[in-house]
Design a protein around this motif. Sequence first.
Motif, PDB file in Angstrom:
ATOM      1  N   LEU A   1      43.656 -10.278  39.494  1.00  0.00           N
ATOM      2  CA  LEU A   1      42.276  -9.836  39.670  1.00  0.00           C
ATOM      3  C   LEU A   1      41.295 -10.910  39.229  1.00  0.00           C
ATOM      4  O   LEU A   1      40.313 -11.211  39.926  1.00  0.00           O
ATOM      5  N   GLY A   2      41.570 -11.527  38.070  1.00  0.00           N
ATOM      6  CA  GLY A   2      40.674 -12.547  37.560  1.00  0.00           C
ATOM      7  C   GLY A   2      40.587 -13.754  38.465  1.00  0.00           C
ATOM      8  O   GLY A   2      39.521 -14.351  38.624  1.00  0.00           O
ATOM      9  N   ALA A   3      41.720 -14.119  39.074  1.00  0.00           N
ATOM     10  CA  ALA A   3      41.710 -15.271  39.979  1.00  0.00           C
ATOM     11  C   ALA A   3      40.928 -14.985  41.255  1.00  0.00           C
ATOM     12  O   ALA A   3      40.323 -15.893  41.832  1.00  0.00           O
ATOM     13  N   ARG A   4      40.898 -13.739  41.680  1.00  0.00           N
ATOM     14  CA  ARG A   4      40.224 -13.387  42.936  1.00  0.00           C
ATOM     15  C   ARG A   4      38.731 -13.112  42.740  1.00  0.00           C
ATOM     16  O   ARG A   4      37.903 -13.569  43.504  1.00  0.00           O
ATOM     17  N   ILE A   5      38.407 -12.328  41.725  1.00  0.00           N
ATOM     18  CA  ILE A   5      37.003 -11.901  41.602  1.00  0.00           C
ATOM     19  C   ILE A   5      36.420 -12.174  40.219  1.00  0.00           C
ATOM     20  O   ILE A   5      35.301 -11.751  39.935  1.00  0.00           O
ATOM     21  N   GLY A   6      37.183 -12.876  39.360  1.00  0.00           N
ATOM     22  CA  GLY A   6      36.713 -13.104  37.993  1.00  0.00           C
ATOM     23  C   GLY A   6      35.365 -13.785  37.931  1.00  0.00           C
ATOM     24  O   GLY A   6      34.540 -13.462  37.074  1.00  0.00           O
ATOM     25  N   ARG A   7      35.117 -14.711  38.827  1.00  0.00           N
ATOM     26  CA  ARG A   7      33.843 -15.429  38.793  1.00  0.00           C
ATOM     27  C   ARG A   7      32.677 -14.565  39.256  1.00  0.00           C
ATOM     28  O   ARG A   7      31.522 -14.947  39.080  1.00  0.00           O
ATOM     29  N   ARG A   8      32.982 -13.419  39.883  1.00  0.00           N
ATOM     30  CA  ARG A   8      31.908 -12.525  40.328  1.00  0.00           C
ATOM     31  C   ARG A   8      31.554 -11.475  39.283  1.00  0.00           C
ATOM     32  O   ARG A   8      30.530 -10.796  39.401  1.00  0.00           O
ATOM     33  N   LEU A   9      32.417 -11.317  38.273  1.00  0.00           N
ATOM     34  CA  LEU A   9      32.148 -10.318  37.248  1.00  0.00           C
ATOM     35  C   LEU A   9      31.041 -10.810  36.323  1.00  0.00           C
ATOM     36  O   LEU A   9      30.907 -12.008  36.096  1.00  0.00           O
ATOM     37  N   PRO A  10      30.243  -9.883  35.795  1.00  0.00           N
ATOM     38  CA  PRO A  10      29.163 -10.293  34.888  1.00  0.00           C
ATOM     39  C   PRO A  10      29.733 -10.946  33.628  1.00  0.00           C
ATOM     40  O   PRO A  10      30.291 -10.257  32.770  1.00  0.00           O
ATOM     41  N   PRO A  11      29.605 -12.243  33.481  1.00  0.00           N
ATOM     42  CA  PRO A  11      30.226 -12.919  32.341  1.00  0.00           C
ATOM     43  C   PRO A  11      29.662 -12.478  31.004  1.00  0.00           C
ATOM     44  O   PRO A  11      30.379 -12.419  30.009  1.00  0.00           O
ATOM     45  N   ASN A  12      28.365 -12.156  30.966  1.00  0.00           N
ATOM     46  CA  ASN A  12      27.772 -11.742  29.699  1.00  0.00           C
ATOM     47  C   ASN A  12      28.329 -10.412  29.221  1.00  0.00           C
ATOM     48  O   ASN A  12      28.482 -10.182  28.016  1.00  0.00           O
ATOM     49  N   VAL A  13      28.636  -9.520  30.156  1.00  0.00           N
ATOM     50  CA  VAL A  13      29.229  -8.232  29.791  1.00  0.00           C
ATOM     51  C   VAL A  13      30.621  -8.443  29.203  1.00  0.00           C
ATOM     52  O   VAL A  13      30.973  -7.902  28.151  1.00  0.00           O
ATOM     53  N   LEU A  14      31.439  -9.237  29.895  1.00  0.00           N
ATOM     54  CA  LEU A  14      32.787  -9.529  29.403  1.00  0.00           C
ATOM     55  C   LEU A  14      32.723 -10.203  28.038  1.00  0.00           C
ATOM     56  O   LEU A  14      33.470  -9.863  27.124  1.00  0.00           O
ATOM     57  N   ARG A  15      31.826 -11.168  27.917  1.00  0.00           N
ATOM     58  CA  ARG A  15      31.717 -11.899  26.655  1.00  0.00           C
ATOM     59  C   ARG A  15      31.272 -10.967  25.537  1.00  0.00           C
ATOM     60  O   ARG A  15      31.759 -11.060  24.404  1.00  0.00           O
ATOM     61  N   GLY A  16      30.358 -10.063  25.848  1.00  0.00           N
ATOM     62  CA  GLY A  16      29.893  -9.115  24.843  1.00  0.00           C
ATOM     63  C   GLY A  16      30.995  -8.209  24.350  1.00  0.00           C
ATOM     64  O   GLY A  16      31.109  -7.939  23.146  1.00  0.00           O
ATOM     65  N   VAL A  17      31.844  -7.745  25.264  1.00  0.00           N
ATOM     66  CA  VAL A  17      32.970  -6.889  24.876  1.00  0.00           C
ATOM     67  C   VAL A  17      33.913  -7.642  23.949  1.00  0.00           C
ATOM     68  O   VAL A  17      34.355  -7.126  22.917  1.00  0.00           O
ATOM     69  N   ILE A  18      34.230  -8.889  24.310  1.00  0.00           N
ATOM     70  CA  ILE A  18      35.144  -9.689  23.498  1.00  0.00           C
ATOM     71  C   ILE A  18      34.570  -9.904  22.100  1.00  0.00           C
ATOM     72  O   ILE A  18      35.274  -9.781  21.093  1.00  0.00           O
ATOM     73  N   VAL A  19      33.285 -10.222  22.020  1.00  0.00           N
ATOM     74  CA  VAL A  19      32.655 -10.472  20.730  1.00  0.00           C
ATOM     75  C   VAL A  19      32.679  -9.221  19.859  1.00  0.00           C
ATOM     76  O   VAL A  19      33.006  -9.268  18.666  1.00  0.00           O
ATOM     77  N   VAL A  20      32.362  -8.067  20.446  1.00  0.00           N
ATOM     78  CA  VAL A  20      32.364  -6.813  19.686  1.00  0.00           C
ATOM     79  C   VAL A  20      33.761  -6.502  19.163  1.00  0.00           C
ATOM     80  O   VAL A  20      33.944  -6.146  17.988  1.00  0.00           O
ATOM     81  N   VAL A  21      34.759  -6.635  20.028  1.00  0.00           N
ATOM     82  CA  VAL A  21      36.139  -6.368  19.611  1.00  0.00           C
ATOM     83  C   VAL A  21      36.564  -7.346  18.524  1.00  0.00           C
ATOM     84  O   VAL A  21      37.181  -6.962  17.522  1.00  0.00           O
ATOM     85  N   GLY A  22      36.239  -8.616  18.705  1.00  0.00           N
ATOM     86  CA  GLY A  22      36.621  -9.618  17.715  1.00  0.00           C
ATOM     87  C   GLY A  22      35.973  -9.382  16.367  1.00  0.00           C
ATOM     88  O   GLY A  22      36.624  -9.474  15.324  1.00  0.00           O
ATOM     89  N   ILE A  23      34.678  -9.063  16.365  1.00  0.00           N
ATOM     90  CA  ILE A  23      33.978  -8.807  15.109  1.00  0.00           C
ATOM     91  C   ILE A  23      34.532  -7.560  14.431  1.00  0.00           C
ATOM     92  O   ILE A  23      34.698  -7.517  13.204  1.00  0.00           O
ATOM     93  N   THR A  24      34.854  -6.536  15.225  1.00  0.00           N
ATOM     94  CA  THR A  24      35.447  -5.315  14.674  1.00  0.00           C
ATOM     95  C   THR A  24      36.771  -5.623  13.984  1.00  0.00           C
ATOM     96  O   THR A  24      37.053  -5.145  12.876  1.00  0.00           O
ATOM     97  N   ALA A  25      37.604  -6.440  14.645  1.00  0.00           N
ATOM     98  CA  ALA A  25      38.886  -6.820  14.049  1.00  0.00           C
ATOM     99  C   ALA A  25      38.671  -7.623  12.774  1.00  0.00           C
ATOM    100  O   ALA A  25      39.382  -7.445  11.779  1.00  0.00           O
ATOM    101  N   LEU A  26      37.691  -8.531  12.798  1.00  0.00           N
ATOM    102  CA  LEU A  26      37.409  -9.352  11.611  1.00  0.00           C
ATOM    103  C   LEU A  26      36.975  -8.489  10.446  1.00  0.00           C
ATOM    104  O   LEU A  26      37.449  -8.663   9.306  1.00  0.00           O
TER     105      LEU A  26
END
Length: 253
Positions: free
Chosen positions: A222-247
């Motif tokens: 999926l990422g190889a086909r449409i990853g560049r079309r996904l909202p990068p800021n949304v994905l990045r925000g999810v990763i940051v929230v999850v990472g901070i929660t784990a920290l």
Amino acid sequence: MGPLESALILIAGVGAGTINAAVGSGTLITFPTLLAFGVPPVVANVSNTIGLVPGSLAGAWGYRRELAGQRGRILRLGLAALIGGAVGGILLLVLPAGAFEAIVPVLIGLGVVLVITGPRISRWVARRHGEAPDDGSERWWVWPAIALLGVYGGYFGAAQGVLMIAIIGIGVAESLQRLNALKNILVAIANGISGLLFALVADVDWQIAALIAVGATLGGLLGARIGRRLPPNVLRGVIVVVGITALVAFLVN
């Protein structure tokens, strides 16, 4: 492990595979998810590493057209990733579990910082490639840098993809799409050799590894086909929230 936990791990694997193929940092989705379910950190790390390898391979397959003409570079830099990944995997196995648990908050914090600064790194690389010809040349220091990054990836690997694209983006004169394809191959090699070591001698939760593998494979395609079309800021925000929660969870405990 119940059906709900299994479903959530599968979904986390899809998200990680998608993000890894398009950007990097998928470990910051799957690893904290496993910790939230009470999986011991070292077991979570080795099971996650094994599970994410098929996703990287699927992402590389999705970018196969961009890999055309890069065989020599893949062999050269792939050897660096292989050696580094093996060293990182061995370090994880021989160092005390307490050492990994002590350094995980630092690694997660580093991963979160790299995800936040990823857009700036990408813009810098894009400007550089707008100014330099894509003649396929590479700097002498790229090989040792990839080897060192392989050590990091074999040991933990959060945001490995962001670091990888930064290194080869600075040191290799190619288009960003071809660099992203190369990144997926190099990450797969580093994680693959360390995952092989873990499969042979480490305490692996194979149910978790299988769930992540299935999800990451779907996500990689999926990422190889449409990853560049996904909202990068949304994905990045999810990763940051999850990472901070784990920290925070690590620091509290």
